[in-house]
Design a protein around this motif. Structure first.
Motif, short mmCIF file in Angstrom:
data_model
loop_
_atom_site.label_atom_id
_atom_site.label_comp_id
_atom_site.label_asym_id
_atom_site.label_seq_id
_atom_site.Cartn_x
_atom_site.Cartn_y
_atom_site.Cartn_z
N MET A 66 -26.32 23.93 39.29
CA MET A 66 -27.66 24.48 39.00
C MET A 66 -27.98 24.45 37.50
O MET A 66 -28.53 25.38 36.93
CB MET A 66 -27.77 25.90 39.55
N GLY A 67 -27.60 23.36 36.84
CA GLY A 67 -27.96 23.15 35.44
C GLY A 67 -27.09 23.84 34.41
O GLY A 67 -27.44 23.87 33.23
N SER A 68 -25.93 24.36 34.80
CA SER A 68 -25.05 25.02 33.84
C SER A 68 -23.62 25.02 34.37
O SER A 68 -23.33 24.39 35.39
CB SER A 68 -25.53 26.45 33.57
N VAL A 69 -22.76 25.76 33.70
CA VAL A 69 -21.38 25.88 34.14
C VAL A 69 -21.31 26.68 35.44
O VAL A 69 -22.23 27.41 35.79
CB VAL A 69 -20.50 26.57 33.06
N SER A 70 -20.20 26.55 36.15
CA SER A 70 -19.98 27.34 37.36
C SER A 70 -19.85 28.81 36.97
O SER A 70 -19.50 29.14 35.83
CB SER A 70 -18.71 26.88 38.07
N TRP A 71 -20.11 29.71 37.94
CA TRP A 71 -19.97 31.14 37.62
C TRP A 71 -18.53 31.47 37.27
O TRP A 71 -18.28 32.37 36.46
CB TRP A 71 -20.52 32.03 38.75
N GLN A 72 -17.58 30.74 37.85
CA GLN A 72 -16.18 31.00 37.53
C GLN A 72 -15.89 30.69 36.06
O GLN A 72 -15.18 31.44 35.39
CB GLN A 72 -15.26 30.19 38.45
N PHE A 73 -16.45 29.57 35.57
CA PHE A 73 -16.25 29.25 34.16
C PHE A 73 -16.96 30.28 33.29
O PHE A 73 -16.44 30.70 32.26
CB PHE A 73 -16.73 27.84 33.81
N LYS A 74 -18.15 30.69 33.70
CA LYS A 74 -18.90 31.69 32.92
C LYS A 74 -18.12 33.01 32.85
O LYS A 74 -18.10 33.66 31.79
CB LYS A 74 -20.28 31.92 33.56
N ASN A 99 -18.92 17.50 35.28
CA ASN A 99 -19.04 16.61 36.41
C ASN A 99 -20.14 17.15 37.32
O ASN A 99 -20.23 18.36 37.52
CB ASN A 99 -17.70 16.58 37.16
N SER A 100 -21.00 16.27 37.82
CA SER A 100 -21.99 16.69 38.81
C SER A 100 -22.21 15.55 39.79
O SER A 100 -21.74 14.43 39.59
CB SER A 100 -23.31 17.11 38.16
N ASP A 106 -28.58 17.18 35.10
CA ASP A 106 -28.70 18.19 34.04
C ASP A 106 -27.36 18.54 33.40
O ASP A 106 -27.13 19.66 32.96
CB ASP A 106 -29.43 19.44 34.56
N LYS A 107 -26.49 17.53 33.33
CA LYS A 107 -25.18 17.73 32.70
C LYS A 107 -25.30 18.09 31.22
O LYS A 107 -24.44 18.77 30.67
CB LYS A 107 -24.32 16.49 32.87
N GLY A 108 -26.34 17.61 30.57
CA GLY A 108 -26.51 17.88 29.14
C GLY A 108 -26.58 19.36 28.82
O GLY A 108 -26.07 19.81 27.80
N TYR A 149 -22.45 11.44 24.29
CA TYR A 149 -21.94 11.50 22.92
C TYR A 149 -21.35 12.89 22.64
O TYR A 149 -20.27 13.03 22.11
CB TYR A 149 -23.04 11.24 21.89
N GLN A 150 -22.10 13.93 23.02
CA GLN A 150 -21.69 15.29 22.70
C GLN A 150 -20.50 15.74 23.54
O GLN A 150 -19.68 16.54 23.09
CB GLN A 150 -22.86 16.25 22.91
N GLY A 151 -20.39 15.21 24.75
CA GLY A 151 -19.27 15.56 25.62
C GLY A 151 -19.14 14.54 26.73
O GLY A 151 -20.02 13.70 26.94
N LEU A 152 -18.04 14.63 27.45
CA LEU A 152 -17.74 13.70 28.53
C LEU A 152 -18.57 14.03 29.76
O LEU A 152 -18.57 15.17 30.22
CB LEU A 152 -16.25 13.77 28.87
N LEU A 153 -19.26 13.03 30.30
CA LEU A 153 -20.09 13.17 31.49
C LEU A 153 -19.49 12.34 32.62
O LEU A 153 -19.19 11.17 32.43
CB LEU A 153 -21.52 12.68 31.21
N VAL A 154 -19.34 12.96 33.79
CA VAL A 154 -18.76 12.30 34.95
C VAL A 154 -19.64 12.59 36.16
O VAL A 154 -20.20 13.67 36.27
CB VAL A 154 -17.31 12.79 35.21
N THR A 155 -19.73 11.61 37.06
CA THR A 155 -20.50 11.78 38.29
C THR A 155 -19.61 11.57 39.50
O THR A 155 -18.87 10.59 39.57
CB THR A 155 -21.67 10.77 38.34
N SER A 156 -19.68 12.50 40.43
CA SER A 156 -18.99 12.39 41.71
C SER A 156 -20.01 12.68 42.80
O SER A 156 -20.41 13.83 42.98
CB SER A 156 -17.85 13.41 41.81
#
Length: 189
Positions: A66-74, A99-100, A106-108, A149-156
């Motif tokens: 949903m456009g941000s980190v998981s609640w667990q990471f938060k 990863n999304s 909205d990984k950025g 550039y700012q971070g690693l982006l991955v798609t699954s």
């Protein structure tokens, strides 16, 4: 020896696989790497906090939900207010990955969140260290095909198992890990 900690949450195993490949790249440069998984309840084992404090560099990883980190990471990030208060991570190198299911997804905004978390801890952020593969001949198996550039982006894709992840994304994760280790080593001096 360079000490790197990768702290991440993985909802379905894909982000964990990315973390493993980031670690593989960093270890390929001679760095020592600890993988610290945030559990399904958003908790990190108590010993992991000491590992983060001792690390020269910390890589943050989370799926984009949903456009941000998981609640667990938060929950982990909120719990990091204790090392924030004592500035335990000040001056450490930081980096991040996400990863999304979709190419953009909205990984950025997730990477921006991770960079802001690092800034609040007075850490030094580093990005991927690589240009994107953006020519007509580029494929998903090329390095940095998603152009982070700012971070690693991955798609699954949402219907892809962990064993079906794009090989180019995993190669990019390894190159990213190597870059982080090289930056940590150069700053540690």
């Amino acid at each position: 020896m360079t000490q790197i900690a990768i702290v991440f949450h993985s909802g379905y195993g894909h982000t964990a696989k990315v973390a493993e490949h980031v670690a593989k790249g960093a270890r390929g440069t001679g760095a020592s790497v600890d993988l610290l998984a945030i559990d399904a309840d958003g908790n990190l084992p108590e010993a992991a906090w000491a590992t983060l404090k001792a690390a020269d560099g910390i890589v943050f990883g989370s799926p984009t939900y949903m456009g941000s980190v998981s609640w667990q990471f938060k929950k982990f990030a909120d719990a990091s207010s204790k090392p924030w208060y004592t500035m335990d991570w000040k001056g450490k190198i930081a980096a991040g990955f996400t990863n999304s299911a979709t190419l953009n997804g909205d990984k950025g905004s997730t990477i921006a969140y991770l960079a802001l978390l690092a800034a609040q801890h007075k850490m030094l952020w580093t990005g991927t260290g690589m240009h994107p593969s953006n020519a007509k001949s580029s494929t998903r198996d090329d390095l940095n095909n998603l152009g982070g550039y700012q971070g690693l982006l991955v798609t699954s894709p949402s219907d892809a198992g962990v064993d079906e992840m794009v090989p180019g994304d995993l190669k990019t994760a390894e190159a990213f890990g190597a870059n982080v280790a090289e930056v940590v080593r150069s700053v540690k001096g």
